[in-house]
Design a protein around this motif. Structure first.
Motif, PDB file in Angstrom:
ATOM      1  N   LEU A   6     104.289  55.289   5.652  1.00 39.75           N
ATOM      2  CA  LEU A   6     104.264  56.227   4.527  1.00 39.75           C
ATOM      3  C   LEU A   6     105.416  57.227   4.608  1.00 39.75           C
ATOM      4  O   LEU A   6     106.039  57.548   3.603  1.00 39.75           O
ATOM      5  N   SER A   7     105.689  57.729   5.803  1.00 40.18           N
ATOM      6  CA  SER A   7     106.780  58.703   5.954  1.00 40.18           C
ATOM      7  C   SER A   7     108.130  58.041   5.675  1.00 40.18           C
ATOM      8  O   SER A   7     109.022  58.668   5.111  1.00 40.18           O
ATOM      9  N   ARG A   8     108.281  56.773   6.024  1.00 41.75           N
ATOM     10  CA  ARG A   8     109.531  56.057   5.728  1.00 41.75           C
ATOM     11  C   ARG A   8     109.710  55.860   4.226  1.00 41.75           C
ATOM     12  O   ARG A   8     110.804  55.986   3.697  1.00 41.75           O
ATOM     13  N   ILE A   9     108.628  55.572   3.535  1.00 38.66           N
ATOM     14  CA  ILE A   9     108.692  55.389   2.077  1.00 38.66           C
ATOM     15  C   ILE A   9     109.062  56.710   1.405  1.00 38.66           C
ATOM     16  O   ILE A   9     109.903  56.745   0.512  1.00 38.66           O
ATOM     17  N   TYR A  18     123.445  62.445   4.042  1.00 36.64           N
ATOM     18  CA  TYR A  18     123.724  61.410   5.042  1.00 36.64           C
ATOM     19  C   TYR A  18     125.204  61.449   5.385  1.00 36.64           C
ATOM     20  O   TYR A  18     126.020  62.003   4.638  1.00 36.64           O
ATOM     21  N   VAL A  19     125.544  60.839   6.515  1.00 36.15           N
ATOM     22  CA  VAL A  19     126.922  60.843   6.990  1.00 36.15           C
ATOM     23  C   VAL A  19     127.493  59.434   6.885  1.00 36.15           C
ATOM     24  O   VAL A  19     126.896  58.477   7.371  1.00 36.15           O
ATOM     25  N   THR A  75     117.699  54.620   0.577  1.00 33.85           N
ATOM     26  CA  THR A  75     117.950  53.293   0.022  1.00 33.85           C
ATOM     27  C   THR A  75     119.332  53.214  -0.607  1.00 33.85           C
ATOM     28  O   THR A  75     120.073  52.257  -0.384  1.00 33.85           O
ATOM     29  N   GLU A  76     119.676  54.247  -1.390  1.00 33.12           N
ATOM     30  CA  GLU A  76     120.990  54.275  -2.030  1.00 33.12           C
ATOM     31  C   GLU A  76     122.098  54.346  -0.982  1.00 33.12           C
ATOM     32  O   GLU A  76     123.120  53.677  -1.101  1.00 33.12           O
ATOM     33  N   ALA A  77     121.901  55.157   0.075  1.00 30.38           N
ATOM     34  CA  ALA A  77     122.906  55.296   1.126  1.00 30.38           C
ATOM     35  C   ALA A  77     123.111  53.975   1.865  1.00 30.38           C
ATOM     36  O   ALA A  77     124.234  53.600   2.178  1.00 30.38           O
ATOM     37  N   LEU A  78     122.022  53.268   2.122  1.00 30.77           N
ATOM     38  CA  LEU A  78     122.122  52.024   2.887  1.00 30.77           C
ATOM     39  C   LEU A  78     122.625  50.853   2.050  1.00 30.77           C
ATOM     40  O   LEU A  78     123.279  49.959   2.570  1.00 30.77           O
ATOM     41  N   ASN A  79     122.314  50.840   0.766  1.00 32.65           N
ATOM     42  CA  ASN A  79     122.666  49.673  -0.046  1.00 32.65           C
ATOM     43  C   ASN A  79     123.891  49.890  -0.922  1.00 32.65           C
ATOM     44  O   ASN A  79     124.854  49.137  -0.844  1.00 32.65           O
ATOM     45  N   TYR A  93     121.190  57.651  13.798  1.00 32.84           N
ATOM     46  CA  TYR A  93     120.731  58.414  14.950  1.00 32.84           C
ATOM     47  C   TYR A  93     119.295  57.990  15.225  1.00 32.84           C
ATOM     48  O   TYR A  93     118.451  58.037  14.330  1.00 32.84           O
ATOM     49  N   ASN A  94     119.013  57.557  16.438  1.00 36.46           N
ATOM     50  CA  ASN A  94     117.690  57.053  16.833  1.00 36.46           C
ATOM     51  C   ASN A  94     117.212  55.918  15.937  1.00 36.46           C
ATOM     52  O   ASN A  94     116.053  55.868  15.526  1.00 36.46           O
ATOM     53  N   GLY A  95     118.093  55.019  15.575  1.00 35.60           N
ATOM     54  CA  GLY A  95     117.723  53.854  14.790  1.00 35.60           C
ATOM     55  C   GLY A  95     117.509  54.113  13.310  1.00 35.60           C
ATOM     56  O   GLY A  95     117.087  53.220  12.581  1.00 35.60           O
ATOM     57  N   ARG A  96     117.787  55.321  12.835  1.00 34.48           N
ATOM     58  CA  ARG A  96     117.610  55.678  11.416  1.00 34.48           C
ATOM     59  C   ARG A  96     118.899  56.343  10.934  1.00 34.48           C
ATOM     60  O   ARG A  96     119.638  56.921  11.720  1.00 34.48           O
TER      61      ARG A  96
END
Length: 173
Positions: A6-9, A18-19, A75-79, A93-96
């Motif tokens: 839920l926190s990830r969503i 984001y960097v 989602t926008e940052a990653l895609n 950082y720490n897998g996120r």
């Protein structure tokens, strides 16, 4: 669903800073491309003397080399954002994806504003950027509108130089 899912969503739907890590010397072009696509971004720039063999020019340089901040959803940052030409990757950082707090972005802005408004002052050490005394440092004795009188201790003389031909020693190194 677990609490972690839920926190990830929720994180994927909220706007965060984001960097992005860019290709070498591509920060300004990446920022331009992001703005053209309607993405809120921030590239902290500082004014610095650029020294060539025949002249000195004050240019805007990135404060953090190869980094640009974007405000978007995860989602926008990653895609979407990482597919822009010049973006090498999203910093993790720490897998996120690393999230920068808005207060930290504001602190960077405040620091740059304060640094830009810091004028030279009497007694400050400056380095001559061009001419016969290039790379020689001196202490400001008198300040005019466009010129400075410097005392150069190494050779025991006082010289007058154009304001655009000097930079504070601590800002050059």
């Amino acid at each position: 669903m677990t609490e972690e899912e839920l926190s990830r969503i929720r994180a994927a739907r909220t706007l965060n800073w984001y960097v992005l890590y860019t290709a070498p010397r591509a920060e300004k072009k990446v920022e331009e491309r992001l703005r053209e696509r309607g993405v809120e971004c921030y590239l902290p720039l500082h004014r610095s003397p650029q020294i060539w063999s025949d002249r000195v020019k004050i240019v805007d340089k990135p404060l953090f080399i190869s980094y640009v901040f974007v405000r978007s959803t995860e989602t926008e940052a990653l895609n979407f954002v990482r597919q822009i030409y010049g973006v090498a990757r999203v910093v993790f950082y720490n897998g996120r994806p690393a999230i920068v707090q808005p207060s930290e972005i504001e602190a960077i802005r405040a620091f740059l504003e304060q640094a830009a408004n810091h004028p030279l002052s009497m007694g400050e050490e400056v380095e001559i950027l061009s001419g016969a005394l290039k790379k020689v440092s001196g202490v400001i004795q008198k300040m005019g509108r466009n010129r400075l009188r410097l005392y150069i201790e190494q050779i025991g003389i006082t010289v007058t130089v154009d304001l655009s031909e000097v930079a504070p020693v601590k800002r050059i190194k």
